[in-house]
Motif scaffolding. Structure first.
Motif, short mmCIF file in Angstrom:
data_model
loop_
_atom_site.label_atom_id
_atom_site.label_comp_id
_atom_site.label_asym_id
_atom_site.label_seq_id
_atom_site.Cartn_x
_atom_site.Cartn_y
_atom_site.Cartn_z
N SER A 34 1.05 -0.98 0.36
CA SER A 34 0.19 -0.22 -0.13
C SER A 34 0.71 1.02 0.35
O SER A 34 1.62 1.11 0.73
CB SER A 34 -0.84 -0.05 1.33
OG SER A 34 0.14 0.33 2.56
N SER A 56 -6.42 -7.24 -7.13
CA SER A 56 -7.21 -6.32 -6.68
C SER A 56 -6.82 -5.02 -5.75
O SER A 56 -5.43 -4.92 -5.37
CB SER A 56 -7.60 -6.98 -5.25
OG SER A 56 -7.96 -6.43 -4.33
N THR A 58 -7.64 -1.25 -4.42
CA THR A 58 -7.99 -0.37 -2.88
C THR A 58 -7.84 1.25 -3.35
O THR A 58 -6.34 1.37 -2.66
CB THR A 58 -8.36 -0.88 -2.07
OG1 THR A 58 -8.49 -2.19 -1.67
CG2 THR A 58 -9.04 0.05 -0.80
N LYS A 64 -9.84 8.32 -5.90
CA LYS A 64 -10.31 7.86 -7.49
C LYS A 64 -10.02 7.89 -8.26
O LYS A 64 -10.74 9.16 -8.13
CB LYS A 64 -11.70 6.90 -6.14
CG LYS A 64 -12.00 6.16 -5.54
CD LYS A 64 -12.53 5.57 -4.83
CE LYS A 64 -12.76 4.53 -3.99
NZ LYS A 64 -14.34 3.82 -3.22
#
Length: 126
Positions: A34, A56, A58, A64
């Protein structure tokens, strides 16, 4: 086991940067990676995360559509592509690699590895 960040810089609002995180002594196949950001007086917050399988992702709501986290084929580099940067993106960006559980390299196992780099400064001016 070490992670090292690079790529931080000073840019104007609307600009782009790519941060790099390099793994030393391991690959990201056994780690969740991350990028986290910290500003003075504030807690470190998650910006983007990529799973062990590399499929995957996030993102924090604030990034975003502007930021993209990715991993290279050799699985020793994690990147954060940052587009349309805003002044509120300013901060020190840290790379984190977390094994989530007991980490084994071959037949040698150790406790959970949660690794942080020293950070790289990103400054976005209006």
């Amino acid at each position: 086991l070490v992670v090292t960040e690079s790529g931080g810089d000073s840019v104007q609002s609307g600009g782009s940067l790519t941060l790099s995180c390099e793994a030393y002594g391991f690959s990201f196949t056994k780690f969740v990676a991350s990028w986290d950001r910290q500003t003075p007086g504030e807690e470190r917050v998650l910006v983007a995360r990529i799973g062990m399988e590399g499929d995957s992702m996030t993102y924090a709501d604030s990034v975003k559509g502007r930021f993209t986290i990715s991993r290279d084929r050799a699985k020793t580099m994690v990147y954060l592509q940052m587009n349309n940067l805003k002044p509120e993106d300013t901060g020190v960006y840290y790379c984190n690699a977390d094994s989530l559980k007991t980490y084994c390299a071959g037949s040698v196992c150790s406790s959970r590895q949660n690794l942080w780099g020293r950070g790289t400064q990103v400054t976005v001016s209006p």
